[in-house]
Design a protein around this motif. Structure first.
Motif, mmCIF file in Angstrom:
data_model
loop_
_atom_site.group_PDB
_atom_site.id
_atom_site.type_symbol
_atom_site.label_atom_id
_atom_site.label_comp_id
_atom_site.label_asym_id
_atom_site.label_seq_id
_atom_site.Cartn_x
_atom_site.Cartn_y
_atom_site.Cartn_z
ATOM 1 N N PRO A 20 29.413 -46.517 -54.901
ATOM 2 C CA PRO A 20 28.641 -47.590 -54.267
ATOM 3 C C PRO A 20 27.185 -47.563 -54.724
ATOM 4 N N VAL A 21 26.614 -48.753 -54.823
ATOM 5 C CA VAL A 21 25.213 -48.899 -55.215
ATOM 6 C C VAL A 21 24.350 -48.807 -53.959
ATOM 7 N N GLU A 22 23.300 -48.025 -54.026
ATOM 8 C CA GLU A 22 22.389 -47.859 -52.888
ATOM 9 C C GLU A 22 21.650 -49.169 -52.645
ATOM 10 N N GLU A 23 21.752 -49.680 -51.425
ATOM 11 C CA GLU A 23 21.091 -50.934 -51.097
ATOM 12 C C GLU A 23 19.625 -50.695 -50.756
ATOM 13 N N VAL A 24 18.802 -51.678 -51.103
ATOM 14 C CA VAL A 24 17.376 -51.613 -50.813
ATOM 15 C C VAL A 24 17.012 -52.849 -50.004
ATOM 16 N N ASP A 25 16.308 -52.642 -48.894
ATOM 17 C CA ASP A 25 15.811 -53.740 -48.068
ATOM 18 C C ASP A 25 14.304 -53.825 -48.226
ATOM 19 N N LYS A 26 13.760 -55.020 -48.011
ATOM 20 C CA LYS A 26 12.310 -55.159 -47.994
ATOM 21 C C LYS A 26 11.858 -55.048 -46.544
ATOM 22 N N HIS A 27 10.832 -54.239 -46.319
ATOM 23 C CA HIS A 27 10.288 -54.101 -44.965
ATOM 24 C C HIS A 27 8.810 -54.490 -44.992
ATOM 25 N N ARG A 28 8.433 -55.311 -44.050
ATOM 26 C CA ARG A 28 7.055 -55.789 -43.974
ATOM 27 C C ARG A 28 6.317 -55.025 -42.882
ATOM 28 N N PHE A 29 5.241 -54.369 -43.284
ATOM 29 C CA PHE A 29 4.380 -53.661 -42.350
ATOM 30 C C PHE A 29 3.215 -54.592 -42.014
ATOM 31 N N VAL A 30 2.957 -54.781 -40.721
ATOM 32 C CA VAL A 30 1.852 -55.631 -40.252
ATOM 33 C C VAL A 30 1.142 -54.894 -39.132
ATOM 34 N N VAL A 31 -0.195 -54.866 -39.206
ATOM 35 C CA VAL A 31 -0.955 -54.199 -38.157
ATOM 36 C C VAL A 31 -2.241 -54.998 -37.899
ATOM 37 N N TYR A 32 -2.668 -54.981 -36.652
ATOM 38 C CA TYR A 32 -3.886 -55.667 -36.230
ATOM 39 C C TYR A 32 -4.983 -54.626 -36.058
ATOM 40 N N VAL A 33 -5.960 -54.642 -36.971
ATOM 41 C CA VAL A 33 -7.109 -53.730 -36.902
ATOM 42 C C VAL A 33 -8.335 -54.566 -37.281
ATOM 43 N N PRO A 34 -8.934 -55.275 -36.322
ATOM 44 C CA PRO A 34 -9.965 -56.269 -36.643
ATOM 45 C C PRO A 34 -11.256 -55.695 -37.230
ATOM 46 N N ASP A 35 -11.616 -54.456 -36.928
ATOM 47 C CA ASP A 35 -12.890 -53.920 -37.403
ATOM 48 C C ASP A 35 -12.756 -53.073 -38.666
ATOM 49 N N ALA A 36 -11.571 -52.994 -39.249
ATOM 50 C CA ALA A 36 -11.342 -52.114 -40.393
ATOM 51 C C ALA A 36 -11.864 -52.723 -41.693
ATOM 52 N N GLN A 37 -12.334 -51.849 -42.570
ATOM 53 C CA GLN A 37 -12.739 -52.249 -43.917
ATOM 54 C C GLN A 37 -11.586 -52.035 -44.898
ATOM 55 N N MET A 59 -2.968 -51.750 -47.934
ATOM 56 C CA MET A 59 -2.466 -52.999 -47.372
ATOM 57 C C MET A 59 -3.464 -54.099 -47.692
ATOM 58 N N LYS A 60 -3.031 -55.344 -47.573
ATOM 59 C CA LYS A 60 -3.891 -56.483 -47.878
ATOM 60 C C LYS A 60 -4.334 -57.155 -46.579
ATOM 61 N N PRO A 61 -5.618 -57.530 -46.498
ATOM 62 C CA PRO A 61 -6.065 -58.261 -45.313
ATOM 63 C C PRO A 61 -5.528 -59.689 -45.366
ATOM 64 N N VAL A 62 -5.103 -60.182 -44.211
ATOM 65 C CA VAL A 62 -4.570 -61.538 -44.139
ATOM 66 C C VAL A 62 -5.546 -62.476 -43.448
ATOM 67 N N GLY A 63 -6.350 -61.944 -42.571
ATOM 68 C CA GLY A 63 -7.289 -62.743 -41.796
ATOM 69 C C GLY A 63 -7.097 -62.481 -40.318
ATOM 70 N N ASN A 64 -8.105 -62.787 -39.559
ATOM 71 C CA ASN A 64 -8.076 -62.605 -38.105
ATOM 72 C C ASN A 64 -7.764 -61.158 -37.713
ATOM 73 N N GLY A 65 -8.123 -60.184 -38.573
ATOM 74 C CA GLY A 65 -7.935 -58.778 -38.253
ATOM 75 C C GLY A 65 -6.577 -58.212 -38.614
ATOM 76 N N TYR A 66 -5.704 -59.007 -39.229
ATOM 77 C CA TYR A 66 -4.367 -58.539 -39.585
ATOM 78 C C TYR A 66 -4.333 -58.038 -41.025
ATOM 79 N N TRP A 67 -3.528 -56.984 -41.247
ATOM 80 C CA TRP A 67 -3.304 -56.388 -42.564
ATOM 81 C C TRP A 67 -1.797 -56.302 -42.761
ATOM 82 N N HIS A 68 -1.325 -56.473 -44.024
ATOM 83 C CA HIS A 68 0.118 -56.395 -44.248
ATOM 84 C C HIS A 68 0.459 -55.955 -45.662
ATOM 85 N N ILE A 69 1.705 -55.508 -45.814
ATOM 86 C CA ILE A 69 2.304 -55.209 -47.121
ATOM 87 C C ILE A 69 3.813 -55.196 -46.937
ATOM 88 N N THR A 70 4.546 -55.624 -47.966
ATOM 89 C CA THR A 70 6.001 -55.581 -47.960
ATOM 90 C C THR A 70 6.443 -54.569 -49.006
#
Length: 186
Positions: free
Chosen positions: A96-113, A129-140
């Motif tokens: 069997p081939v090992e399956e890979v899923d994409k997981h999205r990490f999202v966190v709210y840290v408004p004062d972070a640089q 992670m990449k800033p998205v706006g309004n204090g949210y950061w994410h990566i998949t």
């Protein structure tokens, strides 16, 4: 993270039971400010949905010059014959081939640089992670099925468990890590 923000995030990420969803809808109908905050977070989520993070760069592999000699040609022929036999033997029982899923990490840290995620899936190496706006950061990230422990690193020095993760554990240093289950057969 405020309790209200966490509830909105769990509603958006479809992490609530039917009873919790019903309570959420009742609360949002009663409170205009709660409704406005939820709509604001949904707008941010739609903005994030349209952004696909860049894949990590693939290292460049430099190819060596190869010289064909009679010995290397014979080795290649023997290898090809062995491979043909192995394929014939194992053709009827593929692994069997090992399956890979994409997981999205999202966190709210408004004062972070700067925010990164680190965990057992990266041998505890930080992944920015990449800033998205309004204090949210994410990566998949692509993750194989399994259980992982992780946390966020804020401004390169403050470790923080995922406030939206349903499972947490204490690490060997007295800190707290979040637990992530990837895949449906765990």
């Amino acid at each position: 993270m405020r309790e209200k923000d966490m509830l909105i995030s769990q509603f958006i990420d479809n992490e609530l039971t039917l009873e919790e969803k019903a309570e959420f809808v009742r609360e949002i109908n009663v409170s205009d400010s709660f409704c406005a905050e939820t709509l604001d977070m949904l707008d941010t989520e739609m903005l994030m949905e349209g952004m696909m993070p860049d894949a990590p760069p693939v290292p460049e592999i430099k190819e060596k010059k190869r010289i064909v000699t009679p010995a290397s040609l014979m080795s290649f022929t023997a290898l090809a014959a062995s491979l043909a036999v192995a394929l014939k033997v194992f053709l009827f029982a593929p692994s069997p081939v090992e399956e890979v899923d994409k997981h999205r990490f999202v966190v709210y840290v408004p004062d972070a640089q700067k925010v990164s995620v680190t965990g057992s899936f990266s041998q505890w190496q930080s992944i920015d992670m990449k800033p998205v706006g309004n204090g949210y950061w994410h990566i998949t990230l692509p993750l194989k099925k399994g259980e992982y422990v992780y946390n966020y690193v804020v401004d390169e020095n403050k470790k923080m468990p995922d406030p939206a993760a349903p499972a947490k554990q204490i690490d060997d240093f007295g800190g707290e890590n979040s637990v992530l289950m990837v895949g449906d057969n765990i």
